[in-house]
Design an enzyme around this catalytic site. Sequence first.
Site, PDB file in Angstrom:
ATOM      1  N   TYR A   1    -101.822  82.695   5.666  1.00  0.00           N
ATOM      2  CA  TYR A   1    -101.579  81.245   5.731  1.00  0.00           C
ATOM      3  C   TYR A   1    -100.162  80.915   5.265  1.00  0.00           C
ATOM      4  CZ  TYR A   1    -102.526  76.236   4.947  1.00  0.00           C
ATOM      5  OH  TYR A   1    -102.511  74.858   4.962  1.00  0.00           O
TER       6      TYR A   1
ATOM      7  N   VAL B   1    -111.332  72.446  -3.366  1.00  0.00           N
ATOM      8  CA  VAL B   1    -111.818  72.084  -4.696  1.00  0.00           C
ATOM      9  C   VAL B   1    -112.457  70.692  -4.741  1.00  0.00           C
ATOM     10  CG1 VAL B   1    -109.560  71.257  -5.590  1.00  0.00           C
ATOM     11  CG2 VAL B   1    -111.259  72.210  -7.148  1.00  0.00           C
TER      12      VAL B   1
ATOM     13  N   PHE C   1    -116.442  70.313  -5.600  1.00  0.00           N
ATOM     14  CA  PHE C   1    -116.890  69.684  -6.852  1.00  0.00           C
ATOM     15  C   PHE C   1    -117.781  68.469  -6.566  1.00  0.00           C
ATOM     16  CE2 PHE C   1    -113.217  71.216  -9.868  1.00  0.00           C
ATOM     17  CZ  PHE C   1    -113.630  72.524  -9.665  1.00  0.00           C
TER      18      PHE C   1
ATOM     19  N   ASP D   1    -103.681  82.842  -6.689  1.00  0.00           N
ATOM     20  CA  ASP D   1    -103.927  81.395  -6.801  1.00  0.00           C
ATOM     21  C   ASP D   1    -102.756  80.762  -7.573  1.00  0.00           C
ATOM     22  OD1 ASP D   1    -106.800  79.729  -6.584  1.00  0.00           O
ATOM     23  OD2 ASP D   1    -105.370  78.870  -7.992  1.00  0.00           O
TER      24      ASP D   1
HETATM   25  P1  NAD Z   1    -109.119  71.205   8.731  1.00  0.00           P
HETATM   26  O1  NAD Z   1    -109.560  72.626   8.651  1.00  0.00           O
HETATM   27  O2  NAD Z   1    -110.126  70.143   8.479  1.00  0.00           O
HETATM   28  O3  NAD Z   1    -108.478  70.907  10.148  1.00  0.00           O
HETATM   29  C1  NAD Z   1    -107.892  71.876  10.976  1.00  0.00           C
HETATM   30  C2  NAD Z   1    -108.336  71.600  12.395  1.00  0.00           C
HETATM   31  O4  NAD Z   1    -107.705  72.543  13.274  1.00  0.00           O
HETATM   32  C3  NAD Z   1    -109.845  71.781  12.594  1.00  0.00           C
HETATM   33  O5  NAD Z   1    -110.351  70.722  13.361  1.00  0.00           O
HETATM   34  C4  NAD Z   1    -109.963  73.114  13.327  1.00  0.00           C
HETATM   35  O6  NAD Z   1    -111.117  73.183  14.122  1.00  0.00           O
HETATM   36  C5  NAD Z   1    -108.686  73.116  14.130  1.00  0.00           C
HETATM   37  N1  NAD Z   1    -108.189  74.454  14.485  1.00  0.00           N
HETATM   38  C6  NAD Z   1    -108.050  75.527  13.660  1.00  0.00           C
HETATM   39  N2  NAD Z   1    -107.516  76.564  14.331  1.00  0.00           N
HETATM   40  C7  NAD Z   1    -107.301  76.127  15.610  1.00  0.00           C
HETATM   41  C8  NAD Z   1    -106.781  76.728  16.775  1.00  0.00           C
HETATM   42  N3  NAD Z   1    -106.357  77.996  16.773  1.00  0.00           N
HETATM   43  N4  NAD Z   1    -106.715  75.976  17.919  1.00  0.00           N
HETATM   44  C9  NAD Z   1    -107.158  74.698  17.949  1.00  0.00           C
HETATM   45  N5  NAD Z   1    -107.662  74.085  16.867  1.00  0.00           N
HETATM   46  C10 NAD Z   1    -107.731  74.780  15.706  1.00  0.00           C
HETATM   47  O7  NAD Z   1    -107.882  71.068   7.746  1.00  0.00           O
HETATM   48  P2  NAD Z   1    -106.988  69.808   7.338  1.00  0.00           P
HETATM   49  O8  NAD Z   1    -107.056  69.692   5.885  1.00  0.00           O
HETATM   50  O9  NAD Z   1    -107.287  68.637   8.186  1.00  0.00           O
HETATM   51  O10 NAD Z   1    -105.547  70.360   7.685  1.00  0.00           O
HETATM   52  C11 NAD Z   1    -104.834  69.944   8.843  1.00  0.00           C
HETATM   53  C12 NAD Z   1    -103.455  70.596   8.827  1.00  0.00           C
HETATM   54  O11 NAD Z   1    -102.745  70.198   7.672  1.00  0.00           O
HETATM   55  C13 NAD Z   1    -103.522  72.130   8.816  1.00  0.00           C
HETATM   56  O12 NAD Z   1    -102.483  72.630   9.643  1.00  0.00           O
HETATM   57  C14 NAD Z   1    -103.235  72.470   7.377  1.00  0.00           C
HETATM   58  O13 NAD Z   1    -102.631  73.720   7.247  1.00  0.00           O
HETATM   59  C15 NAD Z   1    -102.303  71.342   6.966  1.00  0.00           C
HETATM   60  N6  NAD Z   1    -102.375  71.119   5.514  1.00  0.00           N
HETATM   61  C16 NAD Z   1    -103.459  70.534   4.944  1.00  0.00           C
HETATM   62  C17 NAD Z   1    -103.511  70.377   3.563  1.00  0.00           C
HETATM   63  C18 NAD Z   1    -104.680  69.725   2.875  1.00  0.00           C
HETATM   64  O14 NAD Z   1    -104.706  69.685   1.655  1.00  0.00           O
HETATM   65  N7  NAD Z   1    -105.646  69.170   3.553  1.00  0.00           N
HETATM   66  C19 NAD Z   1    -102.455  70.830   2.770  1.00  0.00           C
HETATM   67  C20 NAD Z   1    -101.374  71.433   3.389  1.00  0.00           C
HETATM   68  C21 NAD Z   1    -101.328  71.573   4.766  1.00  0.00           C
HETATM   69  N1  UDP Z   2    -110.991  75.883  -7.107  1.00  0.00           N
HETATM   70  C1  UDP Z   2    -111.993  75.909  -8.089  1.00  0.00           C
HETATM   71  N2  UDP Z   2    -113.286  75.801  -7.702  1.00  0.00           N
HETATM   72  C2  UDP Z   2    -113.660  75.648  -6.399  1.00  0.00           C
HETATM   73  C3  UDP Z   2    -112.639  75.616  -5.405  1.00  0.00           C
HETATM   74  C4  UDP Z   2    -111.333  75.755  -5.801  1.00  0.00           C
HETATM   75  O1  UDP Z   2    -111.706  76.018  -9.278  1.00  0.00           O
HETATM   76  O2  UDP Z   2    -114.880  75.565  -6.136  1.00  0.00           O
HETATM   77  C5  UDP Z   2    -109.600  75.984  -7.546  1.00  0.00           C
HETATM   78  C6  UDP Z   2    -108.764  77.020  -6.814  1.00  0.00           C
HETATM   79  O3  UDP Z   2    -108.879  78.286  -7.416  1.00  0.00           O
HETATM   80  C7  UDP Z   2    -107.377  76.421  -6.946  1.00  0.00           C
HETATM   81  C8  UDP Z   2    -107.607  74.912  -6.917  1.00  0.00           C
HETATM   82  O4  UDP Z   2    -108.993  74.744  -7.259  1.00  0.00           O
HETATM   83  O5  UDP Z   2    -106.809  76.775  -8.174  1.00  0.00           O
HETATM   84  C9  UDP Z   2    -107.349  74.287  -5.568  1.00  0.00           C
HETATM   85  O6  UDP Z   2    -108.061  75.027  -4.594  1.00  0.00           O
HETATM   86  P1  UDP Z   2    -108.107  74.601  -3.064  1.00  0.00           P
HETATM   87  O7  UDP Z   2    -108.762  75.715  -2.325  1.00  0.00           O
HETATM   88  O8  UDP Z   2    -108.666  73.241  -2.938  1.00  0.00           O
HETATM   89  O9  UDP Z   2    -106.574  74.454  -2.634  1.00  0.00           O
HETATM   90  P2  UDP Z   2    -105.298  75.439  -2.757  1.00  0.00           P
HETATM   91  O10 UDP Z   2    -105.577  76.542  -3.710  1.00  0.00           O
HETATM   92  O11 UDP Z   2    -105.068  75.919  -1.371  1.00  0.00           O
HETATM   93  O12 UDP Z   2    -104.244  74.529  -3.274  1.00  0.00           O
END
Ligand code: NAD
Ligand code: UDP
Length: 308
Positions: A144, A186, A190, A270
Amino acid sequence: MATILVTGGAGFIGSHLCAALLAQGNKVLCVDNLFTGSKKNIQGLDGDFEFIQHDIIDPLFIEEKVDQIYNLACPASPTHYQHNPIRTVKANTIGMMHMLGLARKHGARILQASTSEVYGDPREHPQQETYWGNVNPIGIRSCYDEGKRVAETLCFDYHREHNIEIRVARIFNTYGPNMAADDGRVVSNFIVQALAGKPITIYGTGKQTRSFCYVSDMVAGLLALMNSDERGPVNLGNPGEFTVLELAENIIALTNTKSEIVFQELPADDPQQRQPDITLANNKLGWQPTVQLEEGLKQTIAYFTKSQ
Ligand code: NAD
Ligand code: UDP
Protein backbone atom coordinates in the site's frame (compact mmCIF):
# COMPACT_ATOMS: atom_id res chain seq x y z
CA MET A 1 -22.05 20.70 -15.81
CA ALA A 2 -19.20 18.23 -16.08
CA THR A 3 -18.96 14.48 -16.64
CA ILE A 4 -16.91 13.12 -13.76
CA LEU A 5 -15.54 9.63 -13.31
CA VAL A 6 -15.02 8.42 -9.74
CA THR A 7 -13.11 5.16 -9.32
CA GLY A 8 -13.75 3.50 -5.99
CA GLY A 9 -17.07 5.38 -6.00
CA ALA A 10 -18.95 2.61 -4.18
CA GLY A 11 -16.51 2.75 -1.28
CA PHE A 12 -16.60 4.79 1.90
CA ILE A 13 -15.17 8.16 0.76
CA GLY A 14 -16.10 7.59 -2.88
CA SER A 15 -19.82 7.25 -2.16
CA HIS A 16 -19.89 10.59 -0.32
CA LEU A 17 -17.89 12.18 -3.14
CA CYS A 18 -20.35 10.86 -5.76
CA ALA A 19 -23.24 12.30 -3.72
CA ALA A 20 -21.55 15.72 -3.50
CA LEU A 21 -20.74 15.81 -7.24
CA LEU A 22 -24.33 14.84 -8.11
CA ALA A 23 -25.67 17.54 -5.79
CA GLN A 24 -23.64 20.07 -7.83
CA GLY A 25 -25.48 18.85 -10.95
CA ASN A 26 -22.65 16.85 -12.52
CA LYS A 27 -22.97 13.56 -14.36
CA VAL A 28 -21.14 10.89 -12.36
CA LEU A 29 -19.69 7.67 -13.71
CA CYS A 30 -18.85 5.44 -10.76
CA VAL A 31 -16.29 2.70 -11.49
CA ASP A 32 -15.82 0.05 -8.82
CA ASN A 33 -15.03 -3.66 -8.59
CA LEU A 34 -16.98 -3.91 -5.29
CA PHE A 35 -14.02 -5.49 -3.46
CA THR A 36 -14.51 -3.37 -0.33
CA GLY A 37 -17.27 -1.08 -1.60
CA SER A 38 -20.92 -1.99 -1.87
CA LYS A 39 -24.00 -1.15 -3.94
CA LYS A 40 -25.74 -0.24 -0.68
CA ASN A 41 -23.49 2.86 -0.44
CA ILE A 42 -24.67 4.19 -3.81
CA GLN A 43 -28.25 2.91 -3.87
CA GLY A 44 -30.00 6.11 -2.83
CA LEU A 45 -27.94 8.46 -5.01
CA ASP A 46 -30.01 11.04 -6.84
CA GLY A 47 -29.19 12.47 -10.27
CA ASP A 48 -27.35 11.59 -13.45
CA PHE A 49 -25.50 8.57 -12.08
CA GLU A 50 -24.11 5.46 -13.76
CA PHE A 51 -22.44 2.51 -12.07
CA ILE A 52 -19.82 0.56 -14.02
CA GLN A 53 -18.58 -2.62 -12.35
CA HIS A 54 -14.94 -2.77 -13.40
CA ASP A 55 -11.48 -3.43 -11.98
CA ILE A 56 -9.02 -0.65 -12.84
CA ILE A 57 -6.28 -3.26 -13.17
CA ASP A 58 -7.99 -3.95 -16.54
CA PRO A 59 -8.05 -1.26 -19.24
CA LEU A 60 -11.12 0.97 -19.22
CA PHE A 61 -12.70 2.54 -22.30
CA ILE A 62 -15.30 5.27 -21.89
CA GLU A 63 -16.97 6.62 -25.03
CA GLU A 64 -18.42 9.87 -23.78
CA LYS A 65 -16.09 12.74 -22.99
CA VAL A 66 -14.90 12.71 -19.39
CA ASP A 67 -13.89 16.08 -17.86
CA GLN A 68 -12.50 15.02 -14.48
CA ILE A 69 -11.35 11.78 -12.84
CA TYR A 70 -11.11 11.13 -9.11
CA ASN A 71 -9.03 7.97 -8.65
CA LEU A 72 -9.97 6.38 -5.31
CA ALA A 73 -9.96 2.72 -6.36
CA CYS A 74 -7.79 0.89 -3.84
CA PRO A 75 -8.62 -0.93 -0.61
CA ALA A 76 -7.72 1.41 2.26
CA SER A 77 -7.87 -0.79 5.35
CA PRO A 78 -4.72 -2.78 6.22
CA THR A 79 -6.85 -5.94 6.57
CA HIS A 80 -8.11 -5.57 3.00
CA TYR A 81 -5.00 -4.24 1.26
CA GLN A 82 -2.96 -7.05 2.82
CA HIS A 83 -5.51 -9.68 1.75
CA ASN A 84 -4.02 -9.76 -1.76
CA PRO A 85 -0.98 -7.49 -1.63
CA ILE A 86 0.01 -8.11 -5.24
CA ARG A 87 -3.38 -6.87 -6.43
CA THR A 88 -2.90 -3.80 -4.19
CA VAL A 89 0.38 -3.05 -5.96
CA LYS A 90 -1.29 -3.65 -9.32
CA ALA A 91 -4.16 -1.25 -8.53
CA ASN A 92 -1.64 1.46 -7.64
CA THR A 93 0.65 0.89 -10.64
CA ILE A 94 -1.16 -0.75 -13.57
CA GLY A 95 -4.51 0.69 -12.43
CA MET A 96 -2.97 4.14 -11.95
CA MET A 97 -1.46 3.99 -15.46
CA HIS A 98 -4.83 3.02 -16.92
CA MET A 99 -6.47 6.01 -15.25
CA LEU A 100 -3.68 8.38 -16.31
CA GLY A 101 -4.00 6.99 -19.85
CA LEU A 102 -7.74 7.62 -19.74
CA ALA A 103 -7.12 11.18 -18.51
CA ARG A 104 -4.68 11.71 -21.37
CA LYS A 105 -7.11 10.41 -23.98
CA HIS A 106 -9.96 12.57 -22.71
CA GLY A 107 -7.88 15.64 -21.84
CA ALA A 108 -9.33 15.24 -18.34
CA ARG A 109 -7.93 16.49 -15.05
CA ILE A 110 -7.16 13.63 -12.65
CA LEU A 111 -7.02 13.69 -8.86
CA GLN A 112 -5.18 10.86 -7.15
CA ALA A 113 -6.27 9.79 -3.65
CA SER A 114 -2.83 9.38 -2.10
CA THR A 115 -2.26 8.88 1.60
CA SER A 116 -0.41 9.93 4.73
CA GLU A 117 1.10 6.42 4.50
CA VAL A 118 3.63 7.84 2.01
CA TYR A 119 5.28 9.29 5.17
CA GLY A 120 5.52 5.78 6.68
CA ASP A 121 6.48 5.80 10.36
CA PRO A 122 7.35 9.51 10.24
CA ARG A 123 10.47 11.00 11.79
CA GLU A 124 9.06 14.52 11.27
CA HIS A 125 6.05 15.60 13.25
CA PRO A 126 3.63 16.99 12.19
CA GLN A 127 4.12 15.91 8.60
CA GLN A 128 4.58 18.53 5.89
CA GLU A 129 4.34 17.77 2.17
CA THR A 130 8.10 18.38 1.85
CA TYR A 131 8.90 15.38 4.07
CA TRP A 132 10.04 12.35 2.01
CA GLY A 133 8.95 9.75 4.53
CA ASN A 134 10.26 6.71 6.37
CA VAL A 135 8.78 3.69 4.63
CA ASN A 136 9.80 0.03 4.88
CA PRO A 137 9.97 -1.13 1.24
CA ILE A 138 9.59 -4.86 2.03
CA GLY A 139 7.14 -5.06 4.93
CA ILE A 140 3.48 -6.04 5.11
CA ARG A 141 2.30 -2.43 4.65
CA SER A 142 4.61 -1.83 1.67
CA CYS A 143 2.12 -2.99 -0.99
CA TYR A 144 0.00 0.00 0.00
CA ASP A 145 2.63 2.55 1.10
CA GLU A 146 5.06 1.95 -1.75
CA GLY A 147 2.13 1.40 -4.13
CA LYS A 148 0.78 4.85 -3.31
CA ARG A 149 4.27 6.36 -3.55
CA VAL A 150 4.77 4.98 -7.06
CA ALA A 151 1.23 6.14 -7.96
CA GLU A 152 2.33 9.68 -7.05
CA THR A 153 5.49 9.20 -9.14
CA LEU A 154 3.38 8.11 -12.12
CA CYS A 155 1.13 11.16 -11.76
CA PHE A 156 4.11 13.51 -11.85
CA ASP A 157 5.82 11.65 -14.71
CA TYR A 158 2.63 11.68 -16.80
CA HIS A 159 2.36 15.37 -16.02
CA ARG A 160 5.98 16.05 -17.06
CA GLU A 161 5.92 13.80 -20.15
CA HIS A 162 2.36 14.18 -21.38
CA ASN A 163 1.24 17.41 -19.75
CA ILE A 164 -1.63 15.69 -17.93
CA GLU A 165 -3.38 17.94 -15.42
CA ILE A 166 -2.86 16.21 -12.07
CA ARG A 167 -3.95 16.83 -8.49
CA VAL A 168 -2.48 14.75 -5.66
CA ALA A 169 -4.23 14.64 -2.26
CA ARG A 170 -2.48 13.03 0.71
CA ILE A 171 -5.44 11.85 2.75
CA PHE A 172 -5.04 11.30 6.51
CA ASN A 173 -7.25 8.87 8.50
CA THR A 174 -10.84 9.58 7.55
CA TYR A 175 -13.98 8.15 9.13
CA GLY A 176 -17.75 8.42 8.99
CA PRO A 177 -20.95 6.79 7.73
CA ASN A 178 -20.62 4.21 4.91
CA MET A 179 -17.50 2.62 6.38
CA ALA A 180 -18.04 -1.13 6.21
CA ALA A 181 -18.68 -2.78 9.58
CA ASP A 182 -16.02 -5.40 8.76
CA ASP A 183 -13.60 -2.85 7.32
CA GLY A 184 -11.02 -3.44 10.05
CA ARG A 185 -10.02 0.19 10.57
CA VAL A 186 -9.85 1.55 14.07
CA VAL A 187 -12.91 3.83 14.19
CA SER A 188 -15.32 1.30 12.65
CA ASN A 189 -13.86 -1.57 14.70
CA PHE A 190 -14.21 0.27 18.01
CA ILE A 191 -17.76 1.50 17.28
CA VAL A 192 -18.98 -1.91 16.09
CA GLN A 193 -17.38 -3.57 19.14
CA ALA A 194 -18.81 -0.98 21.54
CA LEU A 195 -22.34 -1.26 20.13
CA ALA A 196 -22.21 -5.05 20.41
CA GLY A 197 -20.82 -4.91 23.97
CA LYS A 198 -17.76 -6.84 22.77
CA PRO A 199 -14.17 -6.17 23.88
CA ILE A 200 -12.49 -3.15 22.29
CA THR A 201 -9.30 -4.36 20.64
CA ILE A 202 -6.36 -2.00 21.06
CA TYR A 203 -3.28 -3.07 19.12
CA GLY A 204 -0.08 -2.44 21.09
CA THR A 205 -0.14 -0.01 24.02
CA GLY A 206 -2.66 2.37 22.45
CA LYS A 207 -0.14 5.20 22.82
CA GLN A 208 0.27 5.48 19.02
CA THR A 209 -1.51 8.51 17.58
CA ARG A 210 -3.70 9.25 14.58
CA SER A 211 -5.52 12.40 13.45
CA PHE A 212 -9.10 11.67 12.42
CA CYS A 213 -10.95 13.63 9.75
CA TYR A 214 -14.71 13.45 9.28
CA VAL A 215 -15.76 12.44 5.78
CA SER A 216 -17.73 15.61 4.89
CA ASP A 217 -14.60 17.69 5.55
CA MET A 218 -12.54 15.30 3.42
CA VAL A 219 -14.96 15.52 0.49
CA ALA A 220 -14.91 19.33 0.71
CA GLY A 221 -11.09 19.20 0.59
CA LEU A 222 -11.03 16.87 -2.43
CA LEU A 223 -13.47 19.09 -4.35
CA ALA A 224 -11.47 22.21 -3.45
CA LEU A 225 -8.20 20.64 -4.60
CA MET A 226 -9.64 19.33 -7.88
CA ASN A 227 -10.98 22.77 -8.75
CA SER A 228 -7.91 24.74 -7.66
CA ASP A 229 -4.67 25.59 -9.49
CA GLU A 230 -2.62 23.64 -6.93
CA ARG A 231 -1.16 20.39 -8.27
CA GLY A 232 -0.05 19.09 -4.89
CA PRO A 233 0.76 16.92 -3.16
CA VAL A 234 -1.50 18.53 -0.57
CA ASN A 235 -2.18 17.10 2.91
CA LEU A 236 -5.89 16.76 3.69
CA GLY A 237 -6.74 15.78 7.25
CA ASN A 238 -7.82 17.04 10.64
CA PRO A 239 -4.82 18.12 12.74
CA GLY A 240 -6.58 17.07 15.98
CA GLU A 241 -4.27 14.26 17.18
CA PHE A 242 -5.40 11.50 19.56
CA THR A 243 -3.89 8.32 20.93
CA VAL A 244 -5.72 5.13 20.01
CA LEU A 245 -6.47 4.72 23.72
CA GLU A 246 -8.09 8.19 23.82
CA LEU A 247 -10.18 7.22 20.79
CA ALA A 248 -11.35 4.06 22.56
CA GLU A 249 -12.23 6.03 25.70
CA ASN A 250 -14.19 8.57 23.64
CA ILE A 251 -16.18 5.85 21.91
CA ILE A 252 -16.84 4.04 25.19
CA ALA A 253 -18.20 7.28 26.69
CA LEU A 254 -20.32 8.19 23.66
CA THR A 255 -21.88 4.74 23.28
CA ASN A 256 -22.24 4.20 27.01
CA THR A 257 -21.04 0.63 26.46
CA LYS A 258 -19.97 -1.90 29.05
CA SER A 259 -17.26 -3.17 26.68
CA GLU A 260 -13.85 -3.65 28.24
CA ILE A 261 -10.57 -2.76 26.56
CA VAL A 262 -8.28 -5.63 25.56
CA PHE A 263 -4.72 -5.20 24.33
CA GLN A 264 -3.54 -7.23 21.35
CA GLU A 265 -0.30 -7.51 19.43
CA LEU A 266 0.74 -4.42 17.44
CA PRO A 267 0.97 -5.24 13.70
CA ALA A 268 4.41 -4.83 12.07
CA ASP A 269 5.41 -1.34 10.90
CA ASP A 270 2.37 0.32 12.52
CA PRO A 271 3.24 4.06 12.50
CA GLN A 272 3.76 5.50 16.00
CA GLN A 273 2.45 8.99 15.31
CA ARG A 274 0.65 10.90 12.62
CA GLN A 275 -0.59 14.47 12.30
CA PRO A 276 -1.05 16.53 9.16
CA ASP A 277 0.38 20.00 8.73
CA ILE A 278 -2.44 21.55 6.68
CA THR A 279 -0.89 24.99 6.13
CA LEU A 280 -0.69 24.37 2.37
CA ALA A 281 -4.35 23.31 2.05
CA ASN A 282 -5.34 26.27 4.18
CA ASN A 283 -3.35 28.80 2.14
CA LYS A 284 -3.92 27.43 -1.37
CA LEU A 285 -7.43 25.96 -1.10
CA GLY A 286 -8.84 28.03 1.74
CA TRP A 287 -9.73 24.67 3.29
CA GLN A 288 -9.77 23.45 6.85
CA PRO A 289 -11.83 20.82 8.62
CA THR A 290 -14.82 21.95 10.64
CA VAL A 291 -16.13 18.76 12.30
CA GLN A 292 -14.40 17.92 15.55
CA LEU A 293 -13.90 14.33 16.72
CA GLU A 294 -16.76 14.11 19.19
CA GLU A 295 -19.33 15.42 16.69
CA GLY A 296 -18.04 13.16 13.90
CA LEU A 297 -18.05 10.12 16.19
CA LYS A 298 -21.67 10.84 17.19
CA GLN A 299 -22.69 10.85 13.50
CA THR A 300 -20.77 7.66 12.84
CA ILE A 301 -22.19 5.91 15.90
CA ALA A 302 -25.70 6.90 14.75
CA TYR A 303 -24.97 5.37 11.34
CA PHE A 304 -23.74 2.06 12.75
CA THR A 305 -26.59 1.95 15.26
CA LYS A 306 -29.09 2.27 12.39
CA SER A 307 -27.36 -0.14 10.02
CA GLN A 308 -26.88 -3.00 12.47
P1 NAD B 1 -12.76 1.85 0.66
O1 NAD B 1 -12.07 0.53 0.74
O2 NAD B 1 -14.07 2.00 1.33
O3 NAD B 1 -12.97 2.27 -0.85
C1 NAD B 1 -12.17 1.82 -1.92
C2 NAD B 1 -13.09 1.50 -3.08
O4 NAD B 1 -12.30 1.09 -4.20
C3 NAD B 1 -14.04 0.33 -2.78
O5 NAD B 1 -15.33 0.65 -3.23
C4 NAD B 1 -13.44 -0.83 -3.56
O6 NAD B 1 -14.41 -1.78 -3.93
C5 NAD B 1 -12.83 -0.12 -4.74
N1 NAD B 1 -11.70 -0.82 -5.36
C6 NAD B 1 -10.63 -1.38 -4.74
N2 NAD B 1 -9.78 -1.89 -5.65
C7 NAD B 1 -10.32 -1.63 -6.88
C8 NAD B 1 -9.93 -1.91 -8.20
N3 NAD B 1 -8.78 -2.55 -8.46
N4 NAD B 1 -10.74 -1.50 -9.22
C9 NAD B 1 -11.91 -0.86 -8.98
N5 NAD B 1 -12.33 -0.58 -7.74
C10 NAD B 1 -11.55 -0.95 -6.69
O7 NAD B 1 -11.72 2.93 1.19
P2 NAD B 1 -11.85 4.51 1.40
O8 NAD B 1 -11.53 4.78 2.80
O9 NAD B 1 -13.10 5.03 0.82
O10 NAD B 1 -10.62 5.01 0.54
C11 NAD B 1 -10.77 5.60 -0.74
C12 NAD B 1 -9.40 6.04 -1.25
O11 NAD B 1 -8.84 6.99 -0.36
C13 NAD B 1 -8.41 4.88 -1.36
O12 NAD B 1 -7.63 5.07 -2.53
C14 NAD B 1 -7.55 5.05 -0.14
O13 NAD B 1 -6.26 4.56 -0.34
C15 NAD B 1 -7.56 6.56 0.05
N6 NAD B 1 -7.31 6.90 1.45
C16 NAD B 1 -8.26 6.70 2.41
C17 NAD B 1 -7.98 7.00 3.73
C18 NAD B 1 -8.99 6.81 4.83
O14 NAD B 1 -8.66 7.01 5.99
N7 NAD B 1 -10.22 6.46 4.57
C19 NAD B 1 -6.72 7.50 4.08
C20 NAD B 1 -5.78 7.68 3.09
C21 NAD B 1 -6.07 7.39 1.77
N1 UDP C 1 -5.99 -0.30 15.69
C1 UDP C 1 -6.35 -0.83 16.94
N2 UDP C 1 -7.40 -1.67 17.02
C2 UDP C 1 -8.16 -2.01 15.93
C3 UDP C 1 -7.80 -1.47 14.66
C4 UDP C 1 -6.71 -0.64 14.59
O1 UDP C 1 -5.72 -0.53 17.95
O2 UDP C 1 -9.11 -2.80 16.10
C5 UDP C 1 -4.86 0.62 15.63
C6 UDP C 1 -3.82 0.30 14.57
O3 UDP C 1 -2.86 -0.60 15.04
C7 UDP C 1 -3.26 1.68 14.29
C8 UDP C 1 -4.44 2.63 14.48
O4 UDP C 1 -5.38 1.89 15.28
O5 UDP C 1 -2.26 2.00 15.22
C9 UDP C 1 -5.10 3.04 13.19
O6 UDP C 1 -5.38 1.87 12.44
P1 UDP C 1 -6.17 1.91 11.06
O7 UDP C 1 -6.08 0.55 10.48
O8 UDP C 1 -7.50 2.51 11.26
O9 UDP C 1 -5.37 2.97 10.17
P2 UDP C 1 -3.81 3.12 9.76
O10 UDP C 1 -2.96 2.28 10.64
O11 UDP C 1 -3.76 2.70 8.34
O12 UDP C 1 -3.56 4.57 9.99
